[in-house]
Scaffold this motif. Structure first.
Motif, short mmCIF file in Angstrom:
data_model
loop_
_atom_site.label_atom_id
_atom_site.label_comp_id
_atom_site.label_asym_id
_atom_site.label_seq_id
_atom_site.Cartn_x
_atom_site.Cartn_y
_atom_site.Cartn_z
N ASN A 122 11.48 76.98 58.97
CA ASN A 122 11.85 76.20 57.79
C ASN A 122 12.57 77.11 56.80
OD1 ASN A 122 10.73 73.85 58.74
ND2 ASN A 122 8.80 74.10 57.64
N ARG A 123 13.65 76.64 56.29
CA ARG A 123 14.43 77.42 55.33
C ARG A 123 14.13 76.94 53.91
NH1 ARG A 123 18.69 80.34 57.48
NH2 ARG A 123 19.28 79.87 59.61
N THR A 124 14.25 77.86 52.98
CA THR A 124 14.08 77.53 51.58
C THR A 124 15.26 76.68 51.13
OG1 THR A 124 12.95 79.62 51.18
CG2 THR A 124 13.90 78.53 49.26
N ALA A 125 14.96 75.60 50.41
CA ALA A 125 16.01 74.75 49.86
C ALA A 125 16.29 75.22 48.43
CB ALA A 125 15.57 73.29 49.85
N ILE A 126 17.57 75.37 48.12
CA ILE A 126 18.01 75.78 46.79
C ILE A 126 18.84 74.64 46.21
CG2 ILE A 126 19.37 77.45 45.47
CD1 ILE A 126 18.92 79.45 47.80
N THR A 127 18.60 74.31 44.95
CA THR A 127 19.33 73.24 44.30
C THR A 127 20.08 73.76 43.08
OG1 THR A 127 17.74 71.57 45.04
CG2 THR A 127 19.12 70.98 43.15
N VAL A 128 21.35 73.37 42.98
CA VAL A 128 22.17 73.65 41.79
C VAL A 128 22.72 72.32 41.31
CG1 VAL A 128 22.72 76.02 42.48
CG2 VAL A 128 24.22 74.17 43.20
N GLU A 129 23.03 72.24 40.01
CA GLU A 129 23.54 70.98 39.50
C GLU A 129 24.38 71.20 38.25
OE1 GLU A 129 20.26 68.83 36.88
OE2 GLU A 129 19.49 69.27 38.89
N THR A 130 25.20 70.21 37.97
CA THR A 130 26.00 70.21 36.75
C THR A 130 26.34 68.76 36.41
OG1 THR A 130 27.87 71.27 35.63
CG2 THR A 130 28.31 70.37 37.83
N THR A 131 26.72 68.55 35.16
CA THR A 131 27.22 67.24 34.73
C THR A 131 28.65 67.41 34.27
OG1 THR A 131 25.01 66.49 34.11
CG2 THR A 131 26.88 65.30 33.15
N ILE A 132 29.53 66.60 34.83
CA ILE A 132 30.96 66.68 34.58
C ILE A 132 31.36 65.49 33.71
CG2 ILE A 132 33.23 66.67 35.70
CD1 ILE A 132 31.23 67.64 38.19
N GLN A 133 32.11 65.77 32.66
CA GLN A 133 32.58 64.72 31.76
C GLN A 133 33.81 64.06 32.37
OE1 GLN A 133 30.61 63.80 29.19
NE2 GLN A 133 29.29 65.39 30.02
N ALA A 134 33.56 63.26 33.41
CA ALA A 134 34.62 62.53 34.11
C ALA A 134 33.96 61.44 34.95
CB ALA A 134 35.41 63.48 35.01
#
Length: 139
Positions: A3-15
């Motif tokens: 099992n691999r570690t899950a990594i999450t990244v995120e952003t909010t785009i004004q569009a």
């Protein structure tokens, strides 16, 4: 496979999501944001956006010292909602798009690789996502 570690990244785009989707998926746009820092670029991008379709982006140092191909095969494509794929090294990625009409949130979850630290991987993917946000909002 372990099992691999899950990594999450995120952003909010004004569009709106339609623009975000277009900039995320069209090779002419992909080449303008798929790198983590200004001393890198993406001289090549190809994208067959459908289940079973393949993609490849070449990421390279501008000084010519290093380059690599980032590629894989799509496993799920739901227009304006989700893109899932398996990278060439068998790790999986899921990208969710959600919009309130004026802004679009992009949440990207990927399986970690074993070479670099979790923090380094998260930082690199977040830098690319931040570059995508800046490019999309400026164009």
């Amino acid at each position: 496979m372990a099992n691999r570690t899950a990594i999450t990244v995120e952003t909010t785009i004004q569009a709106p999501v339609e623009k975000v989707w277009k900039y995320w998926t069209e090779p002419a746009h992909i080449q303008n944001w798929t790198f983590a820092s200004d001393d890198w670029h993406a001289p090549y991008a190809d994208n067959d956006l459908k289940e079973g379709g393949k993609f490849k982006t070449t990421m390279a140092a501008k000084d010519g010292s290093f380059s690599f191909d980032f590629g894989g095969v799509y496993t799920n494509v739901g227009e304006y909602k989700v893109i899932e794929y398996t990278m060439d090294d068998s790790r999986t990625v899921k990208v969710n798009f959600s919009s309130d009409g004026n802004a679009t949130k992009v949440v990207e979850t990927f399986e970690a690789e074993d070479t670099n630290s979790i923090e380094m991987q998260r930082g690199g993917w977040q830098a690319i996502l931040d570059n995508f946000r800046k490019y999309t909002e400026a164009n």
